[in-house]
Design a protein around this motif. Structure first.
Motif, PDB file in Angstrom:
ATOM      1  N   ALA A 183      14.315   2.520 -18.374  1.00  0.00           N
ATOM      2  CA  ALA A 183      15.004   1.689 -16.824  1.00  0.00           C
ATOM      3  C   ALA A 183      13.961   2.957 -15.849  1.00  0.00           C
ATOM      4  O   ALA A 183      13.691   2.904 -14.403  1.00  0.00           O
ATOM      5  N   ALA A 184      13.606   4.165 -16.157  1.00  0.00           N
ATOM      6  CA  ALA A 184      13.215   5.332 -15.714  1.00  0.00           C
ATOM      7  C   ALA A 184      11.373   4.557 -15.328  1.00  0.00           C
ATOM      8  O   ALA A 184      10.661   4.640 -14.443  1.00  0.00           O
ATOM      9  N   LEU A 185      11.076   4.514 -16.033  1.00  0.00           N
ATOM     10  CA  LEU A 185       9.688   3.022 -16.886  1.00  0.00           C
ATOM     11  C   LEU A 185       9.434   2.410 -15.325  1.00  0.00           C
ATOM     12  O   LEU A 185       9.047   2.462 -14.314  1.00  0.00           O
ATOM     13  N   ARG A 186      10.651   1.327 -15.616  1.00  0.00           N
ATOM     14  CA  ARG A 186      10.797   0.976 -14.533  1.00  0.00           C
ATOM     15  C   ARG A 186      10.392   0.900 -13.327  1.00  0.00           C
ATOM     16  O   ARG A 186      10.023   0.750 -12.258  1.00  0.00           O
ATOM     17  N   THR A 187      11.120   2.088 -12.912  1.00  0.00           N
ATOM     18  CA  THR A 187      11.489   2.293 -11.617  1.00  0.00           C
ATOM     19  C   THR A 187      10.326   3.530 -11.204  1.00  0.00           C
ATOM     20  O   THR A 187      10.049   3.386  -9.546  1.00  0.00           O
ATOM     21  N   ALA A 188       9.759   4.044 -11.990  1.00  0.00           N
ATOM     22  CA  ALA A 188       8.284   5.305 -11.490  1.00  0.00           C
ATOM     23  C   ALA A 188       7.023   3.316 -11.069  1.00  0.00           C
ATOM     24  O   ALA A 188       6.082   4.081 -10.685  1.00  0.00           O
ATOM     25  N   PHE A 189       7.424   2.328 -11.597  1.00  0.00           N
ATOM     26  CA  PHE A 189       6.133   1.799 -11.439  1.00  0.00           C
ATOM     27  C   PHE A 189       6.131   0.344 -11.376  1.00  0.00           C
ATOM     28  O   PHE A 189       5.585  -0.232 -10.762  1.00  0.00           O
ATOM     29  N   GLY A 190       7.794  -0.124 -11.440  1.00  0.00           N
ATOM     30  CA  GLY A 190       7.463  -1.445 -11.155  1.00  0.00           C
ATOM     31  C   GLY A 190       7.537  -2.277 -11.767  1.00  0.00           C
ATOM     32  O   GLY A 190       7.054  -3.574 -11.037  1.00  0.00           O
ATOM     33  N   LEU A 191       6.819  -1.889 -12.736  1.00  0.00           N
ATOM     34  CA  LEU A 191       6.771  -3.017 -13.946  1.00  0.00           C
ATOM     35  C   LEU A 191       7.722  -2.828 -15.673  1.00  0.00           C
ATOM     36  O   LEU A 191       8.333  -2.192 -16.050  1.00  0.00           O
ATOM     37  N   ASN A 192       7.823  -3.510 -16.314  1.00  0.00           N
ATOM     38  CA  ASN A 192       8.813  -3.297 -17.027  1.00  0.00           C
ATOM     39  C   ASN A 192       7.895  -3.050 -18.627  1.00  0.00           C
ATOM     40  O   ASN A 192       6.428  -2.749 -18.718  1.00  0.00           O
ATOM     41  N   PRO A 193       8.324  -2.135 -19.429  1.00  0.00           N
ATOM     42  CA  PRO A 193       7.310  -1.655 -20.598  1.00  0.00           C
ATOM     43  C   PRO A 193       6.532  -1.937 -20.885  1.00  0.00           C
ATOM     44  O   PRO A 193       5.325  -1.750 -21.146  1.00  0.00           O
ATOM     45  N   GLU A 194       6.372  -3.071 -21.703  1.00  0.00           N
ATOM     46  CA  GLU A 194       6.201  -4.168 -22.290  1.00  0.00           C
ATOM     47  C   GLU A 194       4.200  -4.260 -21.483  1.00  0.00           C
ATOM     48  O   GLU A 194       3.290  -4.516 -21.748  1.00  0.00           O
ATOM     49  N   HIS A 195       4.877  -4.370 -20.068  1.00  0.00           N
ATOM     50  CA  HIS A 195       3.349  -4.723 -19.283  1.00  0.00           C
ATOM     51  C   HIS A 195       2.816  -3.304 -18.896  1.00  0.00           C
ATOM     52  O   HIS A 195       2.100  -3.116 -17.725  1.00  0.00           O
ATOM     53  N   LEU A 196       2.980  -2.038 -19.498  1.00  0.00           N
ATOM     54  CA  LEU A 196       2.906  -0.919 -18.975  1.00  0.00           C
ATOM     55  C   LEU A 196       2.039   0.055 -20.877  1.00  0.00           C
ATOM     56  O   LEU A 196       2.087   0.520 -21.015  1.00  0.00           O
ATOM     57  N   GLY A 197       2.364  -1.505 -21.624  1.00  0.00           N
ATOM     58  CA  GLY A 197       1.507  -1.144 -22.978  1.00  0.00           C
ATOM     59  C   GLY A 197       1.769  -0.627 -24.203  1.00  0.00           C
ATOM     60  O   GLY A 197       2.018  -0.710 -25.259  1.00  0.00           O
ATOM     61  N   PHE A 198       3.431  -0.641 -24.194  1.00  0.00           N
ATOM     62  CA  PHE A 198       4.321  -0.448 -25.232  1.00  0.00           C
ATOM     63  C   PHE A 198       4.409  -1.537 -25.690  1.00  0.00           C
ATOM     64  O   PHE A 198       4.834  -2.604 -25.377  1.00  0.00           O
TER      65      PHE A 198
END
Length: 427
Positions: free
Chosen positions: A73-88
């Motif tokens: 949730a923190a990652l989504r709020t910070a970047f506007g992207l789901n974790p899978e789109h951030l390389g997780f």
């Protein structure tokens, strides 16, 4: 694991997360850890939520596992992207591993980096009426002028995070304020949103730029400020011109000019942007370009340069020469453009470093078109150095146009010197 997640890590670096961090304006991993922590506290209503720098460093340096729900949730709020789109890497059977979004919150939902924290996550305390000192309004305008100056020296990427975060602050204050103070805060907030739109535009982030221009227009309409609404239309036209859509730029400016009671400074903005739109329609539009720029240069004399926004034409001694030379270059009138650029580039102030680099690239393109490659190389060398420092996508685009203009000398010594001149942006 989907192809996007597999391609996220290159040579032990999570490139997707790193790119998102830099787009957010966080130049260090420490800043990213602090920013994600703040986003998490906001999204989760948990004052103790935190991501350590060590944890963030692990995420960016290798293949990270799937985050806990609170961290996601923190990652989504910070970047506007789901974790899978951030390389997780999603675990087997997770919807993300099947190319199914975990929830509807993806990049199309949040085109502006950080915009969720700025607009969508509102704590009840944010809307509780309270006294807001009116002196904050001139303070924010003073800061805005500083951002304008820094943009000319630094380029967009170092400022994006600061400006979008200040919009968040101003927007929060406006929600709590009342009466004239609320209206003035919304007005100054709209000017910050426009600057955010420009910074993303200069960085080549077109979808995010359009998002911020839309936010500015919504704020302007909310307070019924005719000048501000028309100003947002002129900036939207600028974006369309950068995207090569001259007809849309012309029509947006016509819409803006149709408003009653426009100030001179906004009419100037609309007319010069309309000239750029016409220049994209071909050499046959020279009469329209000249007519609009001549009219705007006469109107600008009545503009007060102390007004904090929309007055660039009054504060820049070469403003209309720059617009005319740029339009002429687009229309293939290279001799006319070169004559103007030679005057501009000998008199630009040192503080306007980013803009000077762009103008040198345009002048070099004119030299190449006129068959003077040696002069083009001399200007390209300085221009490329500035581009490497400011990281302006608009500037890099101009150098790409120059590179195409220099192709006929590829096998000549001057062509090799040209490629060496561009080395700062190719390393």
């Amino acid at each position: 694991m989907d192809a996007g997640a597999q391609g996220a890590v290159v040579a032990g670096v999570n490139e997707k997360l790193r790119a998102a961090r830099l787009d957010r304006g966080w130049l260090s991993q420490e800043q990213a850890a602090e920013g994600i922590s703040a986003a998490g506290r906001l999204a989760l209503d948990d004052p103790h939520f935190a991501v350590s720098e060590r944890t963030y460093r692990r995420w960016e340096s290798g293949t990270p596992g799937w985050p806990r729900p609170d961290t996601a949730a923190a990652l989504r709020t910070a970047f506007g992207l789901n974790p899978e789109h951030l390389g997780f890497t999603p675990p087997p059977g997770h919807p993300a591993s099947l190319n199914v979004s975990e929830d509807p919150m993806d990049r199309r939902s949040f085109l502006a980096t950080g915009s969720l924290a700025a607009l969508a996550v509102i704590d009840s305390a944010d809307v509780t009426p309270r006294h807001i000192d009116p002196q904050l309004v001139p303070y924010f305008y003073q800061q805005l002028n500083g951002h304008y100056a820094a943009d000319m020296m630094l380029g967009p990427r170092d400022l994006i995070g600061t400006v979008t975060e200040q919009y968040r602050l101003i927007s929060g204050l406006a929600r709590a304020a009342g009466g004239p103070v609320r209206e003035e805060l919304i007005r100054v907030g709209a000017t910050y949103a426009e600057l955010a739109g420009w910074l993303h535009q200069d960085a080549g982030q077109w979808d995010t730029s359009a998002y911020w221009h839309g936010i500015a227009q919504t704020d302007a309409q909310m307070i019924g400020d005719v000048d501000l609404v028309a100003y947002t239309l002129s900036n939207a036209a600028h974006l369309r011109s950068d995207l090569g859509d001259g007809r849309a730029a012309v029509e947006l400016c016509q819409l803006g000019l149709g408003h009653d009671g426009l100030s001179d400074r906004i009419r100037v903005n609309l007319m010069q942007q309309q000239a750029h739109g016409h220049s994209l329609l071909g050499p046959g539009s020279r009469a329209e370009v000249d007519s609009l720029l001549d009219a705007a240069s006469r109107v600008v004399e009545g503009v007060d340069p102390e007004i904090p926004w929309g007055t660039a034409a009054r504060r820049n001694a070469y403003f209309f020469e720059v617009q005319r030379a740029t339009c002429y270059g687009r229309m293939g009138l290279h001799r006319e453009a070169q004559d103007i650029w030679s005057v501009i580039n000998t008199g630009m102030p040192p503080a306007a470093r980013r803009d000077t680099g762009v103008y040198l690239a345009r002048q070099a393109t004119a030299y190449a078109a006129l068959g003077e490659p040696e002069r083009a190389v001399d200007l390209a060398r300085t221009s490329a150095q500035v581009a490497a420092e400011t990281r302006s996508a608009r500037h890099l685009k101009e150098l790409d146009v120059l590179r195409k203009g220099m192709r006929r000398w590829t096998k000549d010594p001057v062509g090799r010197r040209f490629e060496e001149a561009l080395r700062p942006i190719t390393v």
